[in-house]
Structure formats: structure tokens, C-alpha cells
Design a protein around this motif. Structure first.
Motif, mmCIF file in Angstrom:
data_model
loop_
_atom_site.group_PDB
_atom_site.id
_atom_site.type_symbol
_atom_site.label_atom_id
_atom_site.label_comp_id
_atom_site.label_asym_id
_atom_site.label_seq_id
_atom_site.Cartn_x
_atom_site.Cartn_y
_atom_site.Cartn_z
ATOM 1 N N VAL A 14 0.858 -1.183 0.000
ATOM 2 C CA VAL A 14 0.000 0.000 0.000
ATOM 3 C C VAL A 14 0.895 1.233 0.000
ATOM 4 O O VAL A 14 1.786 1.355 0.834
ATOM 5 C CB VAL A 14 -0.925 0.021 1.238
ATOM 6 N N ALA A 15 0.639 2.126 -0.944
ATOM 7 C CA ALA A 15 1.382 3.382 -1.020
ATOM 8 C C ALA A 15 0.391 4.537 -0.978
ATOM 9 O O ALA A 15 -0.632 4.509 -1.659
ATOM 10 C CB ALA A 15 2.197 3.443 -2.300
ATOM 11 N N ILE A 16 0.699 5.521 -0.156
ATOM 12 C CA ILE A 16 -0.082 6.754 -0.106
ATOM 13 C C ILE A 16 0.815 7.825 -0.727
ATOM 14 O O ILE A 16 1.936 8.040 -0.274
ATOM 15 C CB ILE A 16 -0.446 7.147 1.348
ATOM 16 N N ARG A 17 0.310 8.464 -1.777
ATOM 17 C CA ARG A 17 1.126 9.485 -2.451
ATOM 18 C C ARG A 17 0.230 10.593 -2.986
ATOM 19 O O ARG A 17 -0.967 10.435 -3.101
ATOM 20 C CB ARG A 17 1.942 8.872 -3.583
ATOM 21 N N ARG A 18 0.878 11.710 -3.305
ATOM 22 C CA ARG A 18 0.153 12.821 -3.905
ATOM 23 C C ARG A 18 -0.086 12.527 -5.382
ATOM 24 O O ARG A 18 0.760 11.947 -6.051
ATOM 25 C CB ARG A 18 0.936 14.122 -3.772
ATOM 26 N N TRP A 48 -6.961 2.572 -5.506
ATOM 27 C CA TRP A 48 -8.233 2.149 -4.913
ATOM 28 C C TRP A 48 -9.051 3.330 -4.417
ATOM 29 O O TRP A 48 -10.268 3.252 -4.356
ATOM 30 C CB TRP A 48 -7.989 1.201 -3.744
ATOM 31 N N ALA A 49 -8.376 4.421 -4.013
ATOM 32 C CA ALA A 49 -9.105 5.546 -3.425
ATOM 33 C C ALA A 49 -8.289 6.821 -3.575
ATOM 34 O O ALA A 49 -7.075 6.782 -3.773
ATOM 35 C CB ALA A 49 -9.401 5.276 -1.948
ATOM 36 N N ALA A 50 -8.992 7.944 -3.472
ATOM 37 C CA ALA A 50 -8.349 9.255 -3.531
ATOM 38 C C ALA A 50 -9.071 10.192 -2.570
ATOM 39 O O ALA A 50 -10.263 10.035 -2.304
ATOM 40 C CB ALA A 50 -8.393 9.807 -4.951
ATOM 41 N N LEU A 51 -8.327 11.162 -2.053
ATOM 42 C CA LEU A 51 -8.870 12.116 -1.086
ATOM 43 C C LEU A 51 -8.381 13.510 -1.449
ATOM 44 O O LEU A 51 -7.182 13.718 -1.641
ATOM 45 C CB LEU A 51 -8.428 11.765 0.331
ATOM 46 N N SER A 52 -9.315 14.457 -1.526
ATOM 47 C CA SER A 52 -8.954 15.852 -1.779
ATOM 48 C C SER A 52 -8.454 16.477 -0.483
ATOM 49 O O SER A 52 -9.148 16.447 0.530
ATOM 50 C CB SER A 52 -10.166 16.624 -2.296
ATOM 51 N N GLU A 68 -9.620 5.368 4.995
ATOM 52 C CA GLU A 68 -9.198 5.684 6.371
ATOM 53 C C GLU A 68 -7.722 6.063 6.407
ATOM 54 O O GLU A 68 -7.339 7.013 7.107
ATOM 55 C CB GLU A 68 -9.447 4.488 7.284
ATOM 56 N N LEU A 69 -6.889 5.336 5.670
ATOM 57 C CA LEU A 69 -5.466 5.669 5.620
ATOM 58 C C LEU A 69 -5.243 7.044 5.008
ATOM 59 O O LEU A 69 -4.399 7.814 5.472
ATOM 60 C CB LEU A 69 -4.699 4.623 4.817
ATOM 61 N N LEU A 70 -5.997 7.359 3.956
ATOM 62 C CA LEU A 70 -5.876 8.677 3.343
ATOM 63 C C LEU A 70 -6.274 9.786 4.317
ATOM 64 O O LEU A 70 -5.609 10.818 4.397
ATOM 65 C CB LEU A 70 -6.747 8.756 2.082
ATOM 66 N N ARG A 71 -7.343 9.581 5.054
ATOM 67 C CA ARG A 71 -7.778 10.595 6.035
ATOM 68 C C ARG A 71 -6.731 10.771 7.138
ATOM 69 O O ARG A 71 -6.446 11.888 7.568
ATOM 70 C CB ARG A 71 -9.138 10.232 6.617
ATOM 71 N N LEU A 72 -6.153 9.663 7.586
ATOM 72 C CA LEU A 72 -5.113 9.734 8.609
ATOM 73 C C LEU A 72 -3.898 10.494 8.092
ATOM 74 O O LEU A 72 -3.355 11.369 8.773
ATOM 75 C CB LEU A 72 -4.726 8.322 9.044
ATOM 76 N N ARG A 73 -3.476 10.197 6.867
ATOM 77 C CA ARG A 73 -2.328 10.897 6.284
ATOM 78 C C ARG A 73 -2.641 12.379 6.108
ATOM 79 O O ARG A 73 -1.782 13.241 6.339
ATOM 80 C CB ARG A 73 -1.952 10.261 4.941
#
Length: 129
Positions: free
Chosen positions: A37-41, A76-80, A99-104
Motif C-alpha cells: 500500500v502506497a499513499i502518495r500525492r 483504490w481511493a483518492a482524497l482531496s 481511512e489511511l488517506l484521512r489519517l495521512r
């Protein structure tokens, strides 16, 4: 009738929402492999991916500063980061990704330098004269 109900109930326990299925983050039970899992811009190259996610989620595409949750190379997901809206692939177990995106997002906001509040000068009243 009773037998049909029993069969349906058993199917729900074996394969449906009542089952204790494997963790959705694990690709195959028993393989021992974990998902990456990677969270990135998001970048300008991600506009198609953002449009696809928005279409799948029946939402308007996200614009501005956006974070992506990429699982095993698939978004899988994106967050503004601008307005907090999220879009996700409804055909994936993407709730944890959101949830991970909101936490980040919270971490990024907390780490952002705080601008000092503007100093307010006292109002000067003109002397009547």
C-alpha cells in the motif's frame, strides 16, 4: 422451505457477509503475501485515474491537491486535501484505504507550518474637528 432457508444461511456463513473470510488486504489466503500500500500525492499524470475513480463512485472528479491510495499498483481511493472529499473503487475493499488517506491528511495538516494570526491594529478614531 426450511431446507432452502438452511442452505441459504449456510451459504452466507460459508461465502457471504457472515463468513469469517480472510483479510481483504491479503491477496490470497495461505500465501503469506501482504499487499503493498502506497499513499502518495496525485500528479498531472493521474487525471485519468481520478476520473475513473470518480465515475465508479458516481461522484465528481477531485481537483486540486489530492492524495492517492495505491494498493499493489492499482489506485483504490483518492482524497482531496482541499475539501476532504473522497472517491473510491466500490468493487474493492477500499474503506481501509480511505481511512489511511484521512489519517495521512491529518498528519500533513498537523505538520504544516502555522501562519501567525494577523496582528490587529487598534482602530483609530478621527478626531472631530
Amino acid at each position: 422451505m426450511h431446507r432452502t432457508w438452511t442452505t441459504l444461511t449456510q451459504l452466507l456463513y460459508d461465502h457471504g457477509p457472515l463468513s469469517e473470510r480472510h483479510d481483504p488486504w491479503s491477496p490470497d489466503p495461505g500465501t503469506g503475501a501482504d499487499r503493498v500500500v502506497a499513499i502518495r500525492r496525485a500528479t498531472a499524470d493521474d487525471w485519468r485515474t481520478l476520473g475513473r475513480l470518480a465515475a465508479l463512485d458516481s461522484a465528481k472528479p477531485l481537483t486540486g491537491d489530492v492524495l492517492l491510495a495505491v494498493v499493489d499498483g492499482e489506485t483504490w481511493a483518492a482524497l482531496s486535501l482541499d475539501d476532504g472529499r473522497a472517491v473510491a473503487d466500490p468493487f474493492r475493499p477500499s474503506a481501509h484505504a480511505v481511512e489511511l488517506l484521512r489519517l495521512r491528511s491529518q498528519h500533513l495538516r498537523a505538520a504544516a507550518p502555522q501562519r501567525p494570526a494577523p496582528r490587529r491594529l487598534p482602530l483609530l478614531r478621527r478626531a472631530a474637528g
